[in-house]
Design an enzyme around this catalytic site. Structure first.
Site, PDB file in Angstrom:
ATOM      1  CD  GLN A 258      -3.260  -0.169  -0.350  1.00  0.00           C
ATOM      2  OE1 GLN A 258      -3.672   1.015  -0.910  1.00  0.00           O
ATOM      3  NE2 GLN A 258      -3.177  -1.660  -0.401  1.00  0.00           N
ATOM      4  CG  HIS A 261      -0.710   3.172  -4.634  1.00  0.00           C
ATOM      5  ND1 HIS A 261      -1.195   2.732  -5.858  1.00  0.00           N
ATOM      6  CD2 HIS A 261      -1.156   1.181  -3.481  1.00  0.00           C
ATOM      7  CE1 HIS A 261      -1.611   1.179  -6.062  1.00  0.00           C
ATOM      8  NE2 HIS A 261      -1.947   1.000  -5.213  1.00  0.00           N
ATOM      9  CD  GLU A 326      -8.081   2.240  -1.054  1.00  0.00           C
ATOM     10  OE1 GLU A 326      -6.770   2.948  -0.458  1.00  0.00           O
ATOM     11  OE2 GLU A 326      -8.574   2.464  -2.806  1.00  0.00           O
ATOM     12  CG  HIS A 327      -7.568  -1.520   0.544  1.00  0.00           C
ATOM     13  ND1 HIS A 327      -6.903  -0.475  -0.300  1.00  0.00           N
ATOM     14  CD2 HIS A 327      -7.925  -1.943  -0.803  1.00  0.00           C
ATOM     15  CE1 HIS A 327      -6.714  -0.262  -1.717  1.00  0.00           C
ATOM     16  NE2 HIS A 327      -7.280  -0.867  -1.971  1.00  0.00           N
ATOM     17  CG  ASP A 360      -4.340  -3.914  -5.445  1.00  0.00           C
ATOM     18  OD1 ASP A 360      -5.435  -2.784  -5.385  1.00  0.00           O
ATOM     19  OD2 ASP A 360      -3.867  -3.254  -5.154  1.00  0.00           O
ATOM     20  CG  HIS A 419     -48.625  20.298  -3.837  1.00  0.00           C
ATOM     21  ND1 HIS A 419     -48.711  20.690  -4.180  1.00  0.00           N
ATOM     22  CD2 HIS A 419     -48.229  19.187  -3.683  1.00  0.00           C
ATOM     23  CE1 HIS A 419     -47.310  20.938  -4.207  1.00  0.00           C
ATOM     24  NE2 HIS A 419     -47.019  19.483  -4.370  1.00  0.00           N
TER      25      HIS A 419
END
Lengths: 430, 430
Positions: A258, A261, A326-327, A360, A419
């Site tokens: 991770q 990245h 996220e993960h 992934d 209405h």
């Protein structure tokens, strides 16, 4: 990595937010440049797109559309072995996403009252694919396939050209395998503008998805409303739940996968075992030395690596629920039993043989996932992002008569007499 | 109303956008004021909320929370008859929304590969309810009930107090009937700030829904990312498909029911019958005179009322698909047969006895719907807006071994060697 000894009564959401401090600051300079680009494309169409492409990508293009010949050539360059891998990944991703489809329905709810929901694909979408040296064919698959499964008839990919006017062959091959209907050699904010507003040669889309740099992200933010957008993605993150039974070599490798990245990528370990934490930390240092992208990974680990030492597994789970990563990898023994306790995570990787990179590329679920704690309120990209629902309502005369006076009463309470009259006139003419 | 004779080959999306020109211009002055309010609440919490409430609502409050006594008193003021109507509407809305719930699942996709999706409710949401003279209890029901059905354990309603520190009893009664867990006497941008960031007395939420004025809408836009938001609603709209068989009195009444909402409300009629169009236009003029809100309705009809004269029913349907109206009424004979041809509409009202106000209050489907053409890519508010999904992935050792080298190849193509190594180290230690 920073160690946090979690007190017996745990940490609050605010404390977790202060410790993990994930946020994307808006840059006023970027906003102004992007607004100028949007205006230029809206007013001058293809001419502006052509000039901006020359300015930012260094190539003047007559036509933006990738040709069938270019796609065939890309497949040759990529080679049959990797084309097979792409196709197998595509099939896996498609199989998972098929499960997200929902059927339109209409049923009788009460006498003479039929209600339902109609699901229809968005008619045309744009998928942004970043260019540059690092090409991510997996992201092309993950963004195009859900649209294709949803039944979107027109899927336009936008990606910046290289200086020689070419597009990375892996991107082209993935887009073709995934089912894109057009590929445009246009990138940056100008591609978001072209997709949102349309130009002479690029018909407008109704929704834009896909990751991009700060200019692309700002452009998506600014056209939101004119078109739909997916999330604005932040730096990637992983949270790992592990105890003394976990393999520190693997845990460290997963944190680094991770971290490589992005310098701002965040990696979290929550563990009741200080011994595991020490071993992982040592492994991280050792493995870092072997990485081609070690500068990036080292910065991520140093600035955004956190180890939470907890009193037990439950407290480690509580911490991850507050982080909403996220993960999330669960590397406790018999890992699947803990899934029911996870409230907030984009994707949950269960057990030691499900490292995050499996997801992934290959497993099937989407890798476009909510970051920066947004998993507490949002979801992975999926088929549902390319479909919209219309509610269906049908009353017959008898059912209408039964509720008419109540509806009029409600309308009058709200001060909306027209209405009420729309109902009253139907009673009067009965 | 403006008449548009649709040419034989129809109109393009861009032509429709130019004719209906719906858009909300951003106001720079509003943006600055709202940014100041957000900063004040983020930095000073309750103190700022208290001062802003005094400034904007004219009342100084010690506590923001509505008490159980105030809710009981509201029910008494509203009276048992209307409490029954509220409860019946609640039950109908709940019954429809129950159909939107989705179950978590996990299945074997390939040997040793288990994949799934976990659905969990957002843990805490905020619902904004506008104050002022016109109270909309129906909106309280429509925004709170989907959250309650989704299983959100904590649903906080925010609404501005009157000068005497009270809240409209219809709002309180509806919030209570719908299942709100807390009601705060805080409105405006300061309530959005309090909900997003939290204060000493107001815990933060993860998502904010509900309509509001320009300041509330801007505040929602600016906190988006910190929390989730629903749509930014534009002026209300109706599109009506009708032919010579339709009753012009009813069609006119339905157009006016939408027009009375807002001077910017948009009303569209698409019809192959010029005779019907003339009759409707005459009825609109006649009925306008009877309306308490005739100034508003007249402005809407004059500025944003469009009649499309088409060559046939099909072309009228095509026009509505390009408009993508918030509400669509089908008033052709045997109306339900046309539903399959509708691509873009928030809610579809089928047949002459399903006027739009039936859906506003009572039928069951949500009345919070996409406006300004966004029905082409977005959906009614629903249970799915209060739930998030986590993907589930589980590989056993054998399944992992089978794909490991392919995943490594993919990672290397993308230049992410640490991703490959996270897989490689597991092979090596097997």
């Amino acid at each position: 990595m920073e160690w946090i000894e979690v007190p017996d009564d745990g940490l609050t959401l605010q404390e977790i937010r202060n410790i993990t401090k994930r946020s994307q600051a808006e840059n006023a300079g970027i906003r102004q440049s992007v607004e100028d680009i949007l205006t230029a494309v809206q007013e001058e169409g293809d001419r502006a797109v052509r000039e901006l492409t020359e300015k930012f990508d260094g190539v003047r293009l007559d036509s933006f559309l990738v040709t069938a010949e270019e796609i065939e050539e890309a497949a040759r360059k990529v080679g049959p072995e990797f084309m097979d891998i792409l196709t197998e990944a595509r099939d896996n991703i498609r199989a998972y996403h098929e499960r997200q489809k929902q059927e339109s329905w209409m049923d009788t709810f009460r006498d003479g009252v039929r209600l339902g929901a109609r699901y229809t694909p968005i008619q045309r979408v744009g998928v942004y694919v970043p260019g540059g040296t690092a090409a991510y064919p997996s992201t092309v698959l993950m963004d195009v396939i859900p649209a294709e499964v949803a039944g979107v008839p027109s899927i336009a990919v936008f990606t910046p050209p290289a200086k020689d006017g070419s597009v990375n062959p892996y991107i082209l091959a993935a887009a073709h395998v995934a089912g894109a209907t057009e590929i445009y050699k246009v990138g940056g904010a100008q591609s978001i503008a072209a997709a949102a507003f349309g130009t002479e040669s690029i018909p407008p889309v109704f929704k834009i998805v896909g990751p991009g740099n700060a200019y692309v992200a700002m452009a998506k933010r600014l056209v939101f409303g004119t078109v739909g957008i997916d999330m604005i993605a932040g730096p990637s993150e992983v949270g790992i739940l592990a105890d003394e039974n976990a393999n520190p070599v693997w845990v460290a490798a997963d944190l680094l996968a991770q971290a490589e990245h992005d310098r701002r990528a965040a990696v979290f370990l929550a563990t009741p075992s200080a011994a595991l934490a020490s071993a992982v930390e040592g492994e991280v240092e050792k493995q870092l030395a072997e990485l081609p992208r070690k500068d990036i990974a080292a910065a991520s680990v140093a600035d955004h690596g956190k180890i939470f030492i907890t009193k037990d597994r439950q407290q480690a789970i509580d911490i991850m629920n507050l982080i909403a990563p996220e993960h999330l990898e669960i590397d406790f023994p018999d890992a699947e039993q803990y899934v029911d306790q996870i409230q907030n995570a984009g994707a949950i990787f269960i057990g030691p043989y499900t490292p995050e990179p499996i997801g992934d590329y290959f497993a099937g679920p989407n890798h476009t996932l909510p970051t920066m704690g947004t998993a507490a309120f949002s979801s992975p990209l999926g088929v549902y992002d390319f479909v919209k629902r219309s509610s269906l309502l049908s009353y017959n005369k008898e059912a209408f008569d039964k509720v008419a006076e109540k509806v009029i009463r409600f309308a009058n309470v709200e001060g909306l007499q027209a209405h009420g009259l729309a109902v009253r006139r139907r009673i009067d003419e009965n």
